[in-house]
Enzyme design. Structure first.
Site, PDB file in Angstrom:
ATOM      1  N   SER A 170      -6.001   3.303   4.758  1.00  0.00           N
ATOM      2  CA  SER A 170      -5.375   2.583   3.578  1.00  0.00           C
ATOM      3  C   SER A 170      -6.266   2.161   3.006  1.00  0.00           C
ATOM      4  CB  SER A 170      -4.256   1.906   4.003  1.00  0.00           C
ATOM      5  OG  SER A 170      -3.416   1.254   2.735  1.00  0.00           O
ATOM      6  N   SER A 177       0.759  -1.118   0.042  1.00  0.00           N
ATOM      7  CA  SER A 177      -0.112   0.214   0.001  1.00  0.00           C
ATOM      8  C   SER A 177       0.847   1.293  -0.064  1.00  0.00           C
ATOM      9  CB  SER A 177      -0.930  -0.052   1.168  1.00  0.00           C
ATOM     10  OG  SER A 177      -2.061  -0.736   0.764  1.00  0.00           O
ATOM     11  N   LYS A 233       0.155   3.871  -2.561  1.00  0.00           N
ATOM     12  CA  LYS A 233      -0.935   4.804  -2.608  1.00  0.00           C
ATOM     13  C   LYS A 233      -0.457   6.268  -2.448  1.00  0.00           C
ATOM     14  CE  LYS A 233      -4.584   1.855  -0.830  1.00  0.00           C
ATOM     15  NZ  LYS A 233      -4.088   0.527   0.120  1.00  0.00           N
TER      16      LYS A 233
END
Length: 373
Positions: free
Chosen positions: A114, A60, A63
């Protein structure tokens, strides 16, 4: 004392002094990470690293790019409606099909808890008719523009997928760039945020546990393991730490920052507006000043030196701020930066003797003509 003994004693003293000297210099900490890097954000100087260009899954921390691209391709006030295909497995901000949120609310849901659902919703909305595929193309275009040579994105969430990977060096470069965006920096430094009835908490524990931490992003998948990108500031110096596949990431980041802030300090190589030489402009001495400031992190044993590359003479006219040359900044024998040297003031061209004589003759003829009338 026998001669042989004196020699041994002398060698012992030399080795002891050397050992003491080395002990005074802080050593970069070991980490449990498969790959890591500690970078000073302003200069891009790497202060510690291992396997920093090794391509790995990044989970993640993807992101960071998702948020950055969304900020560049949308407005915070845009309304976005959630569709069923946006809902994804893994971490989530728990979006509901049919609800409408602003882009800003989705970005908080993307970066704090997230949310994979937020990532898909954002990408589909920003991509327009091209959908998520178009958004991912923008992610890769941005990566190329930032010089992320070991990076390839296949989705906006960071879920494990063939062709989706990066490296510690690329992620540090991305983080340093992203933190220059005030909106991005505001979002990733937020500990908690409310969206409707949701209260979302930032997964980045260092925001609360490490003094000076101002962001960034956590990540985890089975293939990537624990990934973490953080940013910390102290004494005007901003650092980025990245660890990939690291089961002790919180402790490792704290140790890396402790090392970086204790072993390095920003040194000024150039100050905006300060003179670093002069140039003769038609016989007049004009100062060459730095067009911008330049700082670089150095250890106690290092120092910066500068060398001005300037012409001896320049012909007028010269305008204030006109580039004269370059200030070359080095750390030891290594060049670390360049700053333009510009004119501190304007200088007008002077009339030559022939031009003055010609103008005088014309004036006399005009006076004679007017007098005759």
């Amino acid at each position: 004392m026998p001669r042989f003994a004196r020699c041994v004693f002398a060698v012992f003293l030399a080795v002891s002094c050397l050992s003491s000297s080395l002990a005074c210099q802080a050593a970069a900490p070991e980490t449990a990470a498969a790959a890591f890097i500690l970078m000073e954000a302003g200069s891009g100087r790497v202060l510690a690293s291992r396997n920093e260009t090794q391509e790995r899954s990044i989970a993640s921390t993807t992101k960071i790019m998702t948020c950055l691209v969304a900020l560049e391709h949308s407005e915070l006030t845009e309304k976005v409606t959630v569709k069923r295909e946006h809902l994804r497995e893994g971490s989530s901000m728990y979006l509901l099909e049919g609800e409408t949120l602003t882009m800003e609310e989705l970005l908080y849901g993307l970066m704090l808890p997230s949310g994979n659902d937020a990532a898909e919703c954002i990408a589909a909305h920003c991509g327009g008719n091209g959908g998520s595929a178009q958004f991912v193309r923008w992610m890769n275009e941005k990566a190329k523009a930032l010089g992320m040579e070991h990076t390839s994105f296949a989705n906006p969430s960071g879920l494990d997928e063939m062709g989706h990977s990066s490296c510690a060096l690329d992620m540090a470069r991305l983080a340093a760039y992203a933190m220059q965006n005030p909106t991005f920096a505001r979002i990733v430094s937020t500990r908690t945020a409310s969206v409707g009835t949701r209260t979302m908490t930032n997964h980045n524990k260092l925001l609360a546990s490490y003094s000076g931490c101002v962001g960034l992003k956590t990540g985890y998948t089975g293939d990537a393991g624990r990934t973490l990108v953080t940013c910390a500031e102290r004494g005007g110096m901003r650092m980025i730490a990245v660890t990939l596949h690291d089961g002790s990431d919180w402790a490792d980041h704290a140790a890396l920052y402790d090392y970086g802030f204790s072993a390095y300090a920003l040194s000024s190589g150039a100050k905006k507006g300060e003179a670093y030489g002069s140039v003769s402009v038609d016989g007049q001495s004009v100062s060459a000043v730095a067009a911008e400031s330049f700082c670089y992190p150095v250890s106690e044993s290092e120092s910066l030196s500068v060398r001005a590359e300037l012409p001896q003479t320049v012909s007028a006219p010269v305008r204030k701020g006109q580039t004269f040359g370059t200030l070359v900044i080095s750390c030891g024998e290594t060049e670390v930066g360049r700053v333009d040297l510009v004119s501190a003031r304007s200088v007008q061209a002077q009339e030559t003797k022939s031009e003055t004589s010609k103008n005088k003759s014309l004036a006399e003829k005009l006076w004679q003509f007017l007098s005759a009338k």
